[in-house]
Structure formats: structure tokens, C-alpha cells
Write a protein that holds these residues in place. Sequence first.
Motif, PDB file in Angstrom:
ATOM      1  N   GLY A 125     -23.179 -54.016  39.346  1.00 31.43           N
ATOM      2  CA  GLY A 125     -24.206 -54.504  40.245  1.00 31.43           C
ATOM      3  C   GLY A 125     -23.814 -55.856  40.815  1.00 31.43           C
ATOM      4  O   GLY A 125     -22.759 -55.993  41.429  1.00 31.43           O
ATOM      5  N   GLN A 126     -24.648 -56.865  40.573  1.00 30.72           N
ATOM      6  CA  GLN A 126     -24.387 -58.208  41.065  1.00 30.72           C
ATOM      7  C   GLN A 126     -23.611 -59.049  40.053  1.00 30.72           C
ATOM      8  O   GLN A 126     -23.263 -60.193  40.334  1.00 30.72           O
ATOM      9  CB  GLN A 126     -25.729 -58.896  41.400  1.00 30.72           C
ATOM     10  CG  GLN A 126     -25.633 -60.233  42.105  1.00 30.72           C
ATOM     11  CD  GLN A 126     -25.037 -60.130  43.509  1.00 30.72           C
ATOM     12  OE1 GLN A 126     -24.992 -59.063  44.105  1.00 30.72           O
ATOM     13  NE2 GLN A 126     -24.562 -61.253  44.039  1.00 30.72           N
ATOM     14  N   ALA A 127     -23.319 -58.471  38.888  1.00 26.63           N
ATOM     15  CA  ALA A 127     -22.661 -59.236  37.818  1.00 26.63           C
ATOM     16  C   ALA A 127     -21.161 -58.979  37.795  1.00 26.63           C
ATOM     17  O   ALA A 127     -20.701 -57.852  38.022  1.00 26.63           O
ATOM     18  CB  ALA A 127     -23.267 -58.870  36.464  1.00 26.63           C
ATOM     19  N   LEU A 128     -20.406 -60.053  37.513  1.00 25.90           N
ATOM     20  CA  LEU A 128     -18.971 -59.939  37.277  1.00 25.90           C
ATOM     21  C   LEU A 128     -18.715 -60.166  35.795  1.00 25.90           C
ATOM     22  O   LEU A 128     -19.154 -61.169  35.225  1.00 25.90           O
ATOM     23  CB  LEU A 128     -18.204 -60.977  38.107  1.00 25.90           C
ATOM     24  CG  LEU A 128     -18.311 -60.855  39.625  1.00 25.90           C
ATOM     25  CD1 LEU A 128     -17.457 -61.912  40.307  1.00 25.90           C
ATOM     26  CD2 LEU A 128     -17.917 -59.457  40.105  1.00 25.90           C
ATOM     27  N   LEU A 129     -17.985 -59.226  35.169  1.00 22.33           N
ATOM     28  CA  LEU A 129     -17.734 -59.269  33.738  1.00 22.33           C
ATOM     29  C   LEU A 129     -16.242 -59.351  33.470  1.00 22.33           C
ATOM     30  O   LEU A 129     -15.413 -58.925  34.282  1.00 22.33           O
ATOM     31  CB  LEU A 129     -18.301 -58.015  33.058  1.00 22.33           C
ATOM     32  CG  LEU A 129     -19.758 -57.650  33.348  1.00 22.33           C
ATOM     33  CD1 LEU A 129     -20.127 -56.354  32.654  1.00 22.33           C
ATOM     34  CD2 LEU A 129     -20.691 -58.771  32.928  1.00 22.33           C
ATOM     35  N   ARG A 130     -15.910 -59.871  32.309  1.00 20.80           N
ATOM     36  CA  ARG A 130     -14.508 -59.953  31.905  1.00 20.80           C
ATOM     37  C   ARG A 130     -13.893 -58.555  31.850  1.00 20.80           C
ATOM     38  O   ARG A 130     -14.520 -57.595  31.387  1.00 20.80           O
ATOM     39  CB  ARG A 130     -14.376 -60.580  30.519  1.00 20.80           C
ATOM     40  CG  ARG A 130     -14.734 -62.053  30.447  1.00 20.80           C
ATOM     41  CD  ARG A 130     -14.439 -62.563  29.045  1.00 20.80           C
ATOM     42  NE  ARG A 130     -14.880 -63.919  28.813  1.00 20.80           N
ATOM     43  CZ  ARG A 130     -14.164 -65.009  29.097  1.00 20.80           C
ATOM     44  NH1 ARG A 130     -12.974 -64.882  29.659  1.00 20.80           N
ATOM     45  NH2 ARG A 130     -14.626 -66.206  28.821  1.00 20.80           N
ATOM     46  N   GLY A 131     -12.626 -58.464  32.281  1.00 19.04           N
ATOM     47  CA  GLY A 131     -11.862 -57.244  32.120  1.00 19.04           C
ATOM     48  C   GLY A 131     -11.026 -57.323  30.854  1.00 19.04           C
ATOM     49  O   GLY A 131     -11.436 -57.921  29.852  1.00 19.04           O
ATOM     50  N   TRP A 142     -14.912 -67.830  39.844  1.00 20.14           N
ATOM     51  CA  TRP A 142     -16.218 -68.486  39.733  1.00 20.14           C
ATOM     52  C   TRP A 142     -16.756 -68.941  41.095  1.00 20.14           C
ATOM     53  O   TRP A 142     -17.962 -69.086  41.270  1.00 20.14           O
ATOM     54  CB  TRP A 142     -16.142 -69.685  38.779  1.00 20.14           C
ATOM     55  CG  TRP A 142     -15.209 -70.789  39.209  1.00 20.14           C
ATOM     56  CD1 TRP A 142     -13.930 -70.986  38.774  1.00 20.14           C
ATOM     57  CD2 TRP A 142     -15.478 -71.842  40.151  1.00 20.14           C
ATOM     58  NE1 TRP A 142     -13.380 -72.099  39.377  1.00 20.14           N
ATOM     59  CE2 TRP A 142     -14.309 -72.638  40.221  1.00 20.14           C
ATOM     60  CE3 TRP A 142     -16.574 -72.203  40.921  1.00 20.14           C
ATOM     61  CZ2 TRP A 142     -14.223 -73.766  41.054  1.00 20.14           C
ATOM     62  CZ3 TRP A 142     -16.485 -73.321  41.754  1.00 20.14           C
ATOM     63  CH2 TRP A 142     -15.322 -74.091  41.804  1.00 20.14           C
ATOM     64  N   GLY A 143     -15.880 -69.156  42.062  1.00 17.77           N
ATOM     65  CA  GLY A 143     -16.321 -69.627  43.372  1.00 17.77           C
ATOM     66  C   GLY A 143     -16.727 -68.524  44.328  1.00 17.77           C
ATOM     67  O   GLY A 143     -17.086 -68.800  45.477  1.00 17.77           O
ATOM     68  N   THR A 144     -16.687 -67.262  43.890  1.00 22.00           N
ATOM     69  CA  THR A 144     -17.020 -66.136  44.765  1.00 22.00           C
ATOM     70  C   THR A 144     -18.448 -66.275  45.309  1.00 22.00           C
ATOM     71  O   THR A 144     -19.390 -66.460  44.535  1.00 22.00           O
ATOM     72  CB  THR A 144     -16.916 -64.809  43.992  1.00 22.00           C
ATOM     73  OG1 THR A 144     -15.597 -64.695  43.440  1.00 22.00           O
ATOM     74  CG2 THR A 144     -17.193 -63.621  44.898  1.00 22.00           C
ATOM     75  N   PRO A 145     -18.646 -66.187  46.608  1.00 17.70           N
ATOM     76  CA  PRO A 145     -20.013 -66.244  47.151  1.00 17.70           C
ATOM     77  C   PRO A 145     -20.854 -65.088  46.609  1.00 17.70           C
ATOM     78  O   PRO A 145     -20.390 -63.950  46.554  1.00 17.70           O
ATOM     79  CB  PRO A 145     -19.792 -66.113  48.662  1.00 17.70           C
ATOM     80  CG  PRO A 145     -18.369 -66.514  48.886  1.00 17.70           C
ATOM     81  CD  PRO A 145     -17.626 -66.083  47.666  1.00 17.70           C
ATOM     82  N   LYS A 146     -22.088 -65.383  46.232  1.00 21.20           N
ATOM     83  CA  LYS A 146     -22.962 -64.337  45.674  1.00 21.20           C
ATOM     84  C   LYS A 146     -23.116 -63.160  46.629  1.00 21.20           C
ATOM     85  O   LYS A 146     -23.139 -62.001  46.204  1.00 21.20           O
ATOM     86  CB  LYS A 146     -24.345 -64.925  45.365  1.00 21.20           C
ATOM     87  CG  LYS A 146     -24.422 -65.715  44.087  1.00 21.20           C
ATOM     88  CD  LYS A 146     -25.864 -66.021  43.710  1.00 21.20           C
ATOM     89  CE  LYS A 146     -26.538 -66.899  44.754  1.00 21.20           C
ATOM     90  NZ  LYS A 146     -27.906 -67.313  44.300  1.00 21.20           N
ATOM     91  N   GLU A 147     -23.226 -63.472  47.920  1.00 21.99           N
ATOM     92  CA  GLU A 147     -23.454 -62.406  48.890  1.00 21.99           C
ATOM     93  C   GLU A 147     -22.236 -61.488  49.057  1.00 21.99           C
ATOM     94  O   GLU A 147     -22.337 -60.389  49.607  1.00 21.99           O
ATOM     95  CB  GLU A 147     -23.849 -62.995  50.244  1.00 21.99           C
ATOM     96  CG  GLU A 147     -22.819 -63.912  50.877  1.00 21.99           C
ATOM     97  CD  GLU A 147     -22.936 -65.372  50.441  1.00 21.99           C
ATOM     98  OE1 GLU A 147     -22.350 -66.226  51.137  1.00 21.99           O
ATOM     99  OE2 GLU A 147     -23.604 -65.640  49.409  1.00 21.99           O
ATOM    100  N   ALA A 148     -21.064 -61.931  48.565  1.00 28.90           N
ATOM    101  CA  ALA A 148     -19.857 -61.106  48.690  1.00 28.90           C
ATOM    102  C   ALA A 148     -19.762 -60.057  47.595  1.00 28.90           C
ATOM    103  O   ALA A 148     -19.114 -59.014  47.775  1.00 28.90           O
ATOM    104  CB  ALA A 148     -18.611 -61.997  48.648  1.00 28.90           C
ATOM    105  N   ILE A 149     -20.389 -60.292  46.452  1.00 25.18           N
ATOM    106  CA  ILE A 149     -20.166 -59.452  45.273  1.00 25.18           C
ATOM    107  C   ILE A 149     -20.462 -57.972  45.504  1.00 25.18           C
ATOM    108  O   ILE A 149     -19.671 -57.112  45.085  1.00 25.18           O
ATOM    109  CB  ILE A 149     -20.962 -60.007  44.074  1.00 25.18           C
ATOM    110  CG1 ILE A 149     -20.377 -61.363  43.662  1.00 25.18           C
ATOM    111  CG2 ILE A 149     -20.927 -59.036  42.882  1.00 25.18           C
ATOM    112  CD1 ILE A 149     -21.129 -62.065  42.555  1.00 25.18           C
ATOM    113  N   PRO A 150     -21.546 -57.601  46.184  1.00 21.26           N
ATOM    114  CA  PRO A 150     -21.784 -56.164  46.390  1.00 21.26           C
ATOM    115  C   PRO A 150     -20.713 -55.461  47.209  1.00 21.26           C
ATOM    116  O   PRO A 150     -20.657 -54.224  47.224  1.00 21.26           O
ATOM    117  CB  PRO A 150     -23.143 -56.143  47.124  1.00 21.26           C
ATOM    118  CG  PRO A 150     -23.784 -57.436  46.792  1.00 21.26           C
ATOM    119  CD  PRO A 150     -22.653 -58.413  46.697  1.00 21.26           C
TER     120      PRO A 150
END
Length: 354
Positions: A125-131, A142-150
Motif C-alpha cells: 500500500g502506502q508503506a515501504l518495508l525492508r527487503g 527515506w526522501g521518497t515523496p509520499k505521493e510517489a509511493i503508489p
Amino acid sequence: MSGGVDSSVSAALLKAQGYEVIGAMMRFWPDNKKDDCFETCCSPDAAYEARRVADQVGVPFYLLDYREEFQEKIIDPFIAGYAAGETPNPCVNCNTRVKFDSLLKKARMLGCEFVATGHYVIRQGQALLRGDRNKDQTYFLWGTPKEAIPHLLFPVGHLEKPQVRQLAEAFGLPTAKKPESQNICFVQGDLKEFLAGHLTARPGPLVDLETGRVIGEHAGAQFYTVGQKKGLGLWQTHLERYVVRVSVPTNEVFVGPRAACEWGGLEAREVNWLLEPEELPEEVEVQVRYRTKPVPAQIEALSSGRMRVRLKEPQFAVTPGQSVVVYSGDRLLGGGFIAQPLWNGHEQTLIESL
């Protein structure tokens, strides 16, 4: 597509899953440099390998010109960081300002729904998790814009590196056994030599914090980093000394025992959160270097995009210019650039005694 095995397998997996895939590589290397001026992940040879993979997978491939933008957003700030006495990490800026900003905007403009990369990161979803813990790359995102994640896909994020190489063999990809690049892509050879070509070296005093005495000479304050032990020229004194602080304005490098490089906290700038600030848990974990173990910490939000971090365990070589990255378990919460380390009782005692 970087010409490496991770992005190659990412393209092959997406094609096998039914996506309409377009291979793209950002050209960073300038015309006025020899072909080997960039490391393997960004070189003309890598572009050739990426095109071979695209042909093998059966997808179109485009080489996109990002030379001016890469110079402006990555190389120039990198050099400026060292000139200011910091130790920058260009990969963070490249992901934040180029791959998941400029490239994503171009992709969306051209009608693409996603940008996919070979990062070892899991998106839920909107969360980024460790691989894969051995290859986890959330530290650099960590600097990824929130709106880019989807609009991001990480096809190999749930895999381990040996599995990725096995898949590359199974797909018959020419990059299956290609070695990894560990260096800064635009620095060919020695970093100090690269910086010397852009910064003026001014020798100055190497100051021992314990005595306040000058115990040596450095080659230029901007060439040194906090925690550095090698290259100080102190072997004749039999002192085990580490760089504790770098002062470019006074052209001084301060050294001391390892304990003087242990810090209880820090202040960070240009902070970016991947969730709303009110959703932050009271206690989090942070990393102050890519390969360091995350430690419990408390976060205090400050004005102007800054934060103060108090560490539950002192950390070695908390270095201005590097990243402090915030987690809750495996979830990436955000981060910022370290502006200054805080709460070093050993150094403060030494300074007060001088």
C-alpha cells in the motif's frame, strides 16, 4: 534499467506477470568524459547490457538524457557537501530528486502507471518495508515523496540476492553473473583524487582534543570525515586517534580517542516523513549509517523541516551529511540529513578541560 542483474530480473518478472513493460535507462555520463568515467551501473557499457536484456525480455528500451539534471542535482551538491565539511551520500539524492521525482513525472506524463526498479524494498500500500536484510535498501529511500509511493514497483523486493541470480539464469539474462557495483557511480577510482579535482586543498593543523595541541598536518579539512582513522599520518606517535570534528571555516581537523566519536543524539535537516507526523510512534528505531544496526530512539520535531533525535545507545561516527533513517520495525517512516551530532559527554569534558 541499470544494466545490472536486479533491474534486469525486475523487467523479466513484470513481463511474465502480464505488465506492459518499457525499459528505460537514465544517461548520466557527459560527452566530455572518457567511457570509463562512470562506474558499471551508469556507464555506456551498462547501457549496452540493459539494451541486450530488453531485447532478451522482449520489451522496448530507451536511453533518456539526464546529464544536466544529474550534474545539477547530484554531483554539484555532492561536491558542495564536502566543501562544507560534510560527508554526503549521493544515492539518497538520486532516488529522491531524480528516479522517484523527475523520472516518475516523465513516466506519468507518457502514460505509464508505475516506475519499477531493482531496489530490495517491499511496498505494501502506502508503506515501504525492508527487503532482504543483507541487501535492504530502504535506508536510501527515506526522501521518497509520499505521493510517489503508489506509483512505485519493486519486483525483487521480497527476494534474496541468490534467488535473483537464479531467476536471471532461468530467464537466460546476460547479466545473471554480473558483479555488483559498490562505488559511487560518478567517482572513478579514488574519492580523494576526485575531490582534489574540484576543491582547493589547503593543508592545516591536526588538533588533538585531549591536549589542544597540534599533532600533525592534514591535507585539507574537506577531505576528512568523522570517524576516520586511516590516513591521518599519526602512526609515528602510536596514538589511536579518530576524526571527531571537521571545521572548514578554520581549516582544522580535530582528532581524539574512539570514545570521542560516540554520540548520544543528533539534529537533522530536510526531514521527510512517509506518514503523517501525528502517526509517528513515541519510540522508533534509527540508523545513522547504511550498515549500522538500528537502535531505539526518541524523535522531537523542530521547525523548518528539522528534527532532534535522542539515541538510547550512543553511536559511533554520527556524521554531518549522512542520513538518519527512522523505522518502526521493518517499516520505513522517514529520515533526514544529519546536520550535527549532539550529546557527546567525552568531547565536552575534553573541551572544558582545555
